[in-house]
Motif scaffolding. Structure first.
Motif, PDB file in Angstrom:
ATOM      1  N   PRO A 296       0.835  -1.200   0.000  1.00 18.31           N
ATOM      2  CA  PRO A 296       0.000   0.000   0.000  1.00 18.31           C
ATOM      3  C   PRO A 296       0.872   1.254   0.000  1.00 18.31           C
ATOM      4  O   PRO A 296       1.997   1.254   0.519  1.00 18.31           O
ATOM      5  CB  PRO A 296      -0.811  -0.124   1.289  1.00 18.31           C
ATOM      6  CG  PRO A 296      -0.053  -1.077   2.138  1.00 18.31           C
ATOM      7  CD  PRO A 296       0.644  -2.006   1.205  1.00 18.31           C
ATOM      8  N   LYS A 297       0.315   2.323  -0.562  1.00 15.93           N
ATOM      9  CA  LYS A 297       1.093   3.549  -0.754  1.00 15.93           C
ATOM     10  C   LYS A 297       0.291   4.759  -0.281  1.00 15.93           C
ATOM     11  O   LYS A 297      -0.922   4.841  -0.525  1.00 15.93           O
ATOM     12  CB  LYS A 297       1.432   3.697  -2.243  1.00 15.93           C
ATOM     13  CG  LYS A 297       2.321   4.874  -2.595  1.00 15.93           C
ATOM     14  CD  LYS A 297       2.602   4.860  -4.099  1.00 15.93           C
ATOM     15  CE  LYS A 297       3.527   5.999  -4.507  1.00 15.93           C
ATOM     16  NZ  LYS A 297       3.776   5.997  -5.971  1.00 15.93           N
ATOM     17  N   PHE A 298       0.974   5.679   0.385  1.00 15.75           N
ATOM     18  CA  PHE A 298       0.347   6.903   0.886  1.00 15.75           C
ATOM     19  C   PHE A 298       1.090   8.091   0.285  1.00 15.75           C
ATOM     20  O   PHE A 298       2.287   8.257   0.528  1.00 15.75           O
ATOM     21  CB  PHE A 298       0.392   6.928   2.413  1.00 15.75           C
ATOM     22  CG  PHE A 298      -0.272   5.723   3.021  1.00 15.75           C
ATOM     23  CD1 PHE A 298      -1.601   5.756   3.388  1.00 15.75           C
ATOM     24  CD2 PHE A 298       0.431   4.537   3.191  1.00 15.75           C
ATOM     25  CE1 PHE A 298      -2.216   4.641   3.926  1.00 15.75           C
ATOM     26  CE2 PHE A 298      -0.178   3.413   3.721  1.00 15.75           C
ATOM     27  CZ  PHE A 298      -1.507   3.470   4.089  1.00 15.75           C
ATOM     28  N   ARG A 308      -2.869  18.770   0.664  1.00 15.88           N
ATOM     29  CA  ARG A 308      -3.153  17.349   0.469  1.00 15.88           C
ATOM     30  C   ARG A 308      -2.295  16.510   1.404  1.00 15.88           C
ATOM     31  O   ARG A 308      -1.111  16.794   1.587  1.00 15.88           O
ATOM     32  CB  ARG A 308      -2.863  16.937  -0.971  1.00 15.88           C
ATOM     33  CG  ARG A 308      -3.840  17.488  -1.975  1.00 15.88           C
ATOM     34  CD  ARG A 308      -3.572  16.923  -3.345  1.00 15.88           C
ATOM     35  NE  ARG A 308      -2.314  17.420  -3.904  1.00 15.88           N
ATOM     36  CZ  ARG A 308      -1.821  17.031  -5.077  1.00 15.88           C
ATOM     37  NH1 ARG A 308      -2.467  16.112  -5.790  1.00 15.88           N
ATOM     38  NH2 ARG A 308      -0.698  17.527  -5.532  1.00 15.88           N
ATOM     39  N   ARG A 309      -2.871  15.468   1.946  1.00 17.65           N
ATOM     40  CA  ARG A 309      -2.100  14.557   2.786  1.00 17.65           C
ATOM     41  C   ARG A 309      -2.754  13.181   2.729  1.00 17.65           C
ATOM     42  O   ARG A 309      -3.921  13.026   3.093  1.00 17.65           O
ATOM     43  CB  ARG A 309      -2.044  15.047   4.219  1.00 17.65           C
ATOM     44  CG  ARG A 309      -1.258  14.110   5.144  1.00 17.65           C
ATOM     45  CD  ARG A 309      -1.201  14.619   6.559  1.00 17.65           C
ATOM     46  NE  ARG A 309      -0.443  15.863   6.635  1.00 17.65           N
ATOM     47  CZ  ARG A 309      -0.263  16.521   7.780  1.00 17.65           C
ATOM     48  NH1 ARG A 309      -0.792  16.068   8.895  1.00 17.65           N
ATOM     49  NH2 ARG A 309       0.439  17.643   7.786  1.00 17.65           N
ATOM     50  N   GLY A 310      -2.013  12.207   2.257  1.00 16.05           N
ATOM     51  CA  GLY A 310      -2.533  10.841   2.201  1.00 16.05           C
ATOM     52  C   GLY A 310      -2.359  10.155   3.540  1.00 16.05           C
ATOM     53  O   GLY A 310      -1.233   9.833   3.935  1.00 16.05           O
ATOM     54  N   THR A 311      -3.469   9.938   4.255  1.00 17.83           N
ATOM     55  CA  THR A 311      -3.390   9.352   5.590  1.00 17.83           C
ATOM     56  C   THR A 311      -4.435   8.264   5.765  1.00 17.83           C
ATOM     57  O   THR A 311      -5.502   8.296   5.141  1.00 17.83           O
ATOM     58  CB  THR A 311      -3.620  10.416   6.680  1.00 17.83           C
ATOM     59  OG1 THR A 311      -4.940  10.964   6.530  1.00 17.83           O
ATOM     60  CG2 THR A 311      -2.602  11.535   6.586  1.00 17.83           C
ATOM     61  N   SER A 324      -4.024   8.616  -2.166  1.00 14.74           N
ATOM     62  CA  SER A 324      -3.316   9.664  -2.899  1.00 14.74           C
ATOM     63  C   SER A 324      -3.848  11.036  -2.507  1.00 14.74           C
ATOM     64  O   SER A 324      -4.686  11.620  -3.190  1.00 14.74           O
ATOM     65  CB  SER A 324      -3.474   9.443  -4.407  1.00 14.74           C
ATOM     66  OG  SER A 324      -2.802  10.443  -5.138  1.00 14.74           O
ATOM     67  N   GLY A 325      -3.392  11.529  -1.362  1.00 10.41           N
ATOM     68  CA  GLY A 325      -3.802  12.849  -0.937  1.00 10.41           C
ATOM     69  C   GLY A 325      -5.186  12.908  -0.318  1.00 10.41           C
ATOM     70  O   GLY A 325      -5.731  13.983  -0.092  1.00 10.41           O
ATOM     71  N   GLY A 326      -5.774  11.766  -0.028  1.00  9.23           N
ATOM     72  CA  GLY A 326      -7.061  11.717   0.662  1.00  9.23           C
ATOM     73  C   GLY A 326      -6.870  11.263   2.094  1.00  9.23           C
ATOM     74  O   GLY A 326      -5.770  10.894   2.513  1.00  9.23           O
ATOM     75  N   GLY A 336      -6.076  -2.907  -4.142  1.00  8.11           N
ATOM     76  CA  GLY A 336      -6.257  -2.096  -5.337  1.00  8.11           C
ATOM     77  C   GLY A 336      -7.150  -0.884  -5.191  1.00  8.11           C
ATOM     78  O   GLY A 336      -7.461  -0.222  -6.180  1.00  8.11           O
ATOM     79  N   VAL A 337      -7.566  -0.545  -3.985  1.00  7.08           N
ATOM     80  CA  VAL A 337      -8.415   0.630  -3.770  1.00  7.08           C
ATOM     81  C   VAL A 337      -7.588   1.906  -3.976  1.00  7.08           C
ATOM     82  O   VAL A 337      -6.411   1.948  -3.632  1.00  7.08           O
ATOM     83  CB  VAL A 337      -9.030   0.607  -2.354  1.00  7.08           C
ATOM     84  CG1 VAL A 337      -9.641   1.955  -1.997  1.00  7.08           C
ATOM     85  CG2 VAL A 337     -10.074  -0.495  -2.247  1.00  7.08           C
ATOM     86  N   ARG A 338      -8.239   2.931  -4.514  1.00  8.43           N
ATOM     87  CA  ARG A 338      -7.573   4.233  -4.647  1.00  8.43           C
ATOM     88  C   ARG A 338      -8.474   5.316  -4.073  1.00  8.43           C
ATOM     89  O   ARG A 338      -9.655   5.416  -4.430  1.00  8.43           O
ATOM     90  CB  ARG A 338      -7.256   4.544  -6.102  1.00  8.43           C
ATOM     91  CG  ARG A 338      -6.431   5.830  -6.266  1.00  8.43           C
ATOM     92  CD  ARG A 338      -6.131   6.144  -7.721  1.00  8.43           C
ATOM     93  NE  ARG A 338      -5.280   7.330  -7.837  1.00  8.43           N
ATOM     94  CZ  ARG A 338      -3.971   7.318  -8.052  1.00  8.43           C
ATOM     95  NH1 ARG A 338      -3.352   6.156  -8.178  1.00  8.43           N
ATOM     96  NH2 ARG A 338      -3.288   8.447  -8.138  1.00  8.43           N
ATOM     97  N   VAL A 339      -7.891   6.114  -3.179  1.00  6.01           N
ATOM     98  CA  VAL A 339      -8.589   7.257  -2.594  1.00  6.01           C
ATOM     99  C   VAL A 339      -7.851   8.505  -3.058  1.00  6.01           C
ATOM    100  O   VAL A 339      -6.701   8.730  -2.698  1.00  6.01           O
ATOM    101  CB  VAL A 339      -8.617   7.176  -1.054  1.00  6.01           C
ATOM    102  CG1 VAL A 339      -9.332   8.392  -0.468  1.00  6.01           C
ATOM    103  CG2 VAL A 339      -9.294   5.891  -0.599  1.00  6.01           C
TER     104      VAL A 339
END
Length: 417
Positions: A296-298, A308-311, A324-326, A336-339
């Motif tokens: 997983p990636k933030f 923006r801050r991916g947390t 991604s910044g959400g 595989g989810v993307r926010v």
């Protein structure tokens, strides 16, 4: 355990879990991001060294069959007499679909007899718990029992949804009522009943005889709890085996996530500080399909004046997911989810490959696989608006978005950034 054959009933429709069961059987419903419900009973079998399994399917079994092929075939060696066989309805004996739990086993009696077992373990494939079946089989052998039933202590109110047993001091069952309106409590505690877990050990000879007799009884519902067990109590040795929990917590853990709200409650327990269900126990591992995806990636932080801050806080985030910044809180993100940027996900469960658009907001939402939430869309904040979209809303206010649902965009009031 070579003389044991395990039969897992995995054909449940799970109508109370719709729309999550609209395209899959209940045992195939994802749970905890990475798992399927069926993974828990299969992990119990593997950890109990029970390696001869027949998985009886019926309702919309393609998803379940694919999962078994991907996740479970590798653990069984046919050359050593081990197998996990998915068995769809054969209709060799009758032209009907399964009419009850006993009928499901009866219609596959040839496949069971072919393996020449001494004992047959029958399990439900749609419950979440950890249990070693070996001691239960040994208990069955020592008592010379014809049937041994896994027993769980539940409240009197809960007992209305179970088969309820009365036992003597030697654990022999002397009474059994299936889903009674007025459950009979235990003698030592008037607030507690002894409930059947849907876990059975049968002596094979008795099982074959009982199933054949039941099949010819036109008045029968062809169900273990309604017919076979009550009919055997006075003429055969029927015992109750107390549930021995391998979860290693102070309270025994067993869940039937039969409704959306029960499913959500059990899922949210997983993200608590000290969850009741221990998924991190190396002593009793729960296995599942591990997709070949990156970690997983933030993405994005507060550097350079960025808003923006991916947390992700108090959440489970599976491999391949990108925040991604959400912001994500108290939620479960499947593989595989993307926010996307400025989006907010709270108290929600997102299945595989869900995409949450920029500045969208989700609260108390369950989103099935592959759904794309358009940018600047609110779901879970306005019940009237959610109902107007045609989304399912439970009594507790949960919103469920089914697989393939097309979500129309709606402007989020007061969006920033």
């Amino acid at each position: 355990m070579r003389d044991i054959l395990t039969v897992i009933l995995a054909g449940g429709r799970g109508s109370r879990l719709e729309p999550l069961t609209r395209d899959r059987a209940k045992p195939a419903v994802p749970f905890g991001g990475l798992y399927r419900i069926i993974d828990f009973v299969l992990s119990n079998c593997l950890n109990s060294d029970m390696r001869r399994l027949l998985l009886l399917t019926q309702y919309k079994a393609q998803s379940l069959d694919r999962h078994i092929n991907l996740a479970w075939r590798q653990y069984f060696c046919r050359e050593l007499g081990e197998f996990i066989d998915v068995v769809p309805p054969q209709q060799r004996i009758a032209g009907n679909w399964y009419s009850g739990t006993a009928d499901a086993v009866y219609q596959n009696i040839y496949a069971i007899e072919r393996e020449k077992p001494e004992h047959v373990v029958v399990l439900a494939g749609d419950h979440i718990y950890k249990m070693n079946y070996g001691p239960m089989v040994e208990f069955h052998r020592k008592r010379g029992a014809d049937i041994t039933i896994g027993a769980l202590r539940v409240s009197v109110e809960e007992a209305k949804q179970f088969g309820v047993m009365q036992i003597d001091p030697d654990h022999r069952v002397v009474g059994f009522q299936e889903k009674p309106d007025a459950p009979i409590p235990t003698p030592e505690d008037p607030d507690v009943c002894l409930a059947s877990m849907g876990i059975y050990v049968f002596s094979a000879r008795f099982l074959f005889e009982a199933l054949c007799n039941d099949a010819t009884n036109m008045a029968s519902d062809h169900d273990f709890g309604k017919n076979v067990i009550p009919g055997a109590i006075n003429s055969h040795v029927v015992c109750a085996y107390p549930f021995m929990d391998e979860n290693r917590k102070s309270d025994a853990y067993w869940r039937d996530v039969g409704t959306i709200d029960a499913y959500y409650e059990a899922s949210m327990d997983l993200i608590s500080i000290d969850p009741q269900l221990n998924l991190y126990d190396e002593h009793w591992p729960v296995r599942a399909f591990q997709p070949n995806l990156p970690p997983p990636k933030f993405v994005f932080g507060s550097e350079g004046g960025s808003t923006r801050r991916g947390t992700a806080l108090d959440s489970l985030v599976c491999q391949g997911a990108i925040v991604s910044g959400g912001s994500v809180s108290r939620s479960i993100l499947g593989p595989g989810v993307r926010v996307n940027s400025y989006a907010s996900v709270e108290d929600s469960i997102l299945f595989d490959d869900v995409n949450v658009g920029r500045r969208s907001r989700l609260r108390r939402v369950i989103v099935d696989k592959g759904v794309s939430i358009p940018a600047e869309t609110e779901i879970g904040f306005d019940p009237a608006a959610d109902a107007a979209r045609g989304l399912k809303i439970t009594e507790s206010g949960l919103v469920v978005i089914s697989r393939g649902e097309k979500i129309e965009p709606s402007k989020v009031a007061g969006s920033v950034g």
